[in-house]
Enzyme design. Structure first.
Site, PDB file in Angstrom:
ATOM      1  N   ARG A 106      28.608  27.011 -20.137  1.00 48.99           N
ATOM      2  CA  ARG A 106      28.930  27.840 -18.958  1.00 48.99           C
ATOM      3  C   ARG A 106      30.233  28.570 -19.273  1.00 48.99           C
ATOM      4  O   ARG A 106      31.248  27.932 -19.561  1.00 48.99           O
ATOM      5  CB  ARG A 106      29.076  26.987 -17.694  1.00 48.99           C
ATOM      6  CG  ARG A 106      29.667  27.789 -16.539  1.00 48.99           C
ATOM      7  CD  ARG A 106      29.564  27.102 -15.206  1.00 48.99           C
ATOM      8  NE  ARG A 106      28.205  27.153 -14.713  1.00 48.99           N
ATOM      9  CZ  ARG A 106      27.864  26.928 -13.445  1.00 48.99           C
ATOM     10  NH1 ARG A 106      28.788  26.632 -12.540  1.00 48.99           N
ATOM     11  NH2 ARG A 106      26.612  26.987 -13.060  1.00 48.99           N
TER      12      ARG A 106
ATOM     13  N   HIS B 212      22.085  33.874 -15.006  1.00 51.39           N
ATOM     14  CA  HIS B 212      21.995  32.442 -14.679  1.00 51.39           C
ATOM     15  C   HIS B 212      20.512  32.033 -14.736  1.00 51.39           C
ATOM     16  O   HIS B 212      19.895  31.729 -13.727  1.00 51.39           O
ATOM     17  CB  HIS B 212      22.575  32.206 -13.286  1.00 51.39           C
ATOM     18  CG  HIS B 212      22.924  30.776 -12.979  1.00 51.39           C
ATOM     19  ND1 HIS B 212      22.774  29.744 -13.888  1.00 51.39           N
ATOM     20  CD2 HIS B 212      23.414  30.199 -11.846  1.00 51.39           C
ATOM     21  CE1 HIS B 212      23.166  28.613 -13.327  1.00 51.39           C
ATOM     22  NE2 HIS B 212      23.545  28.856 -12.098  1.00 51.39           N
TER      23      HIS B 212
ATOM     24  N   GLN C 294      19.052  28.784 -13.145  1.00 51.20           N
ATOM     25  CA  GLN C 294      18.914  28.868 -11.694  1.00 51.20           C
ATOM     26  C   GLN C 294      17.573  29.486 -11.311  1.00 51.20           C
ATOM     27  O   GLN C 294      16.888  29.015 -10.397  1.00 51.20           O
ATOM     28  CB  GLN C 294      20.060  29.719 -11.120  1.00 51.20           C
ATOM     29  CG  GLN C 294      20.031  29.840  -9.613  1.00 51.20           C
ATOM     30  CD  GLN C 294      20.312  28.516  -8.929  1.00 51.20           C
ATOM     31  OE1 GLN C 294      21.291  27.865  -9.237  1.00 51.20           O
ATOM     32  NE2 GLN C 294      19.450  28.114  -8.001  1.00 51.20           N
TER      33      GLN C 294
ATOM     34  N   ASP D  27      23.876  35.363  -2.458  1.00 44.14           N
ATOM     35  CA  ASP D  27      24.805  34.549  -3.234  1.00 44.14           C
ATOM     36  C   ASP D  27      26.216  34.909  -2.794  1.00 44.14           C
ATOM     37  O   ASP D  27      26.430  35.891  -2.066  1.00 44.14           O
ATOM     38  CB  ASP D  27      24.591  34.816  -4.741  1.00 44.14           C
ATOM     39  CG  ASP D  27      25.403  33.888  -5.646  1.00 44.14           C
ATOM     40  OD1 ASP D  27      25.898  32.850  -5.161  1.00 44.14           O
ATOM     41  OD2 ASP D  27      25.561  34.223  -6.840  1.00 44.14           O
TER      42      ASP D  27
ATOM     43  N   CYS E  63      21.623  29.998  -4.331  1.00 43.75           N
ATOM     44  CA  CYS E  63      21.822  29.072  -5.452  1.00 43.75           C
ATOM     45  C   CYS E  63      22.879  28.012  -5.147  1.00 43.75           C
ATOM     46  O   CYS E  63      22.910  26.975  -5.808  1.00 43.75           O
ATOM     47  CB  CYS E  63      22.198  29.846  -6.706  1.00 43.75           C
ATOM     48  SG  CYS E  63      23.769  30.742  -6.573  1.00 43.75           S
TER      49      CYS E  63
ATOM     50  N   ARG F 122      16.850  22.287  -9.652  1.00 43.50           N
ATOM     51  CA  ARG F 122      17.649  22.493 -10.863  1.00 43.50           C
ATOM     52  C   ARG F 122      17.409  21.331 -11.835  1.00 43.50           C
ATOM     53  O   ARG F 122      17.308  21.525 -13.046  1.00 43.50           O
ATOM     54  CB  ARG F 122      19.142  22.598 -10.517  1.00 43.50           C
ATOM     55  CG  ARG F 122      19.547  23.839  -9.749  1.00 43.50           C
ATOM     56  CD  ARG F 122      19.366  25.110 -10.556  1.00 43.50           C
ATOM     57  NE  ARG F 122      20.058  25.065 -11.813  1.00 43.50           N
ATOM     58  CZ  ARG F 122      21.370  25.299 -11.988  1.00 43.50           C
ATOM     59  NH1 ARG F 122      22.117  25.625 -10.957  1.00 43.50           N
ATOM     60  NH2 ARG F 122      21.919  25.248 -13.194  1.00 43.50           N
TER      61      ARG F 122
END
Ligand code: CP
Ligand code: NVA
Length: 322
Positions: free
Chosen positions: A121, A148, A151, A239, A278, A306
């Site tokens: 990340r 991402h 996700q 988001d 998310c 996830r």
């Protein structure tokens, strides 16, 4: 609109010919639909099996490198790896030599001698690609400023569990054209659904990514009108207004306020539309509490998935499911 808020170009031009090397999981666009479906099928199988599985990754170790904070990604990768019989090593830039300037390339070469896969990340996609170019084990994208994909594997899985096949459906993104929005664009192409993105002009997803998606035959519709995007959509998604790679800027709040997901916006969507996010969420900013805590919200199923989706990715990249 402020052009200074526009994000850097996505890396559409980068080399994606890594067919001879390890099975990296960097972006959805790198895969054909059948391969992504294979990973999701593996994920669903693991979900059905529960916590006790055949331990296909026994003897394998995953390195998790976090240059940015995480709750879901960190815990779901760690728990998922353990459930599959494997081990993890968790590093950050602060507690490793990365924070003292050791190169990503050397880190990739060294970690490849110890572990069987590496998740990163970071807020610089170029670091992820540097890692992948120099590692001899699979590299997994655990979020960059540009995408991402893990996700989105969970998000597609969640949509389909609630509303059936996503192909042919319409999803509305309302808010910042950020990393998660970009992966939704790639998902729309690969999973064959219509994606309407309502964003302020200055926060649209990069033109080259949209051009790529349209060139692939993707049904990507851009608007600055959240109501227009939500109209009849089967899913509304948003988001945070300030992503980890962003500098806090009050201008963003002003620009994004018209894109908040409210009950009124949800009423414009299909009668059975679901709400996705998310997480982490900011109630009263990108979404009202009445929506995210209401009956249409599937955000905690999404968070749970996830774990399952990444077990599918882990098994696939490490060759435990060919
Ligand atoms: N959605 C997500 O990636 O959450 P974390 O930042 O907690 O990992
Ligand atoms: N867009 C958000 C996603 C967090 C999971 C960020 O990058 O901070």
């Amino acid at each position: 609109m402020s052009t200074t808020l526009r994000r850097p170009s996505t890396e559409q031009g980068r080399s994606s010919d890594r067919t001879a090397g390890p099975r990296h999981f960097l972006d959805l666009r790198d895969f054909d639909t059948a391969t992504l479906r294979q990973m999701l099928d593996i994920a669903s199988g693991f979900k059905r099996a529960g916590r006790v599985t055949s331990r296909p990754l026994a003897g394998k170790t995953l390195a998790l490198i976090f240059e940015k904070p995480s709750t879901r990604t960190r815990v779901s990768f760690e728990v998922g790896m353990r459930q599959l019989g494997g081990e993890v090593v968790v590093l950050s830039d602060k507690d490793s030599q990365l924070g003292r300037g050791e190169s990503i390339a050397d880190t990739a070469r060294v970690l490849s001698r110890y572990v069987d896969a590496i998740m990163l990340r970071t807020d610089r996609a170029s670091k992820l690609h540097d890692l992948a170019d120099n590692a001899t084990v699979p590299v997994i994208n655990g979020l960059t400023e540009a995408s991402h994909p893990c996700q989105l594997m969970a998000d597609v899985m969640t949509f389909e569990e609630h509303r059936g096949p996503i192909a042919g459906q319409t999803v509305a993104w309302c808010g910042d054209g950020n990393n998660v929005a970009r992966s939704w664009i790639e998902a729309a192409v690969r999973f064959d659904f219509t994606l309407r993105l309502a964003t302020p002009d200055g926060l649209r997803p990069p033109d080259d990514l949209v051009a790529w998606a349209l060139g692939q035959g993707g049904r990507i519709e851009l608007t600055d009108d959240a109501m227009q995007a939500a109209d009849g959509a089967r899913c509304v998604v948003t988001d945070t207004w300030i992503s980890m790679a962003d500098e806090p800027d009050p201008v963003r709040h002003t620009l994004l306020a018209p894109y908040r997901v409210t009950n009124r916006l949800m009423e414009a969507a299909a009668p059975d539309a679901i709400f996705m996010h998310c997480l982490p969420a900011h109630r009263g900013e990108e979404v009202d509490a009445g929506v995210i805590d209401g009956p249409r919200s599937v955000v905690f199923d999404e968070a749970e998935n996830r774990l399952h989706a990444q077990k599918g990715v882990l098994a696939w990249v490490m060759g435990a499911a060919r």
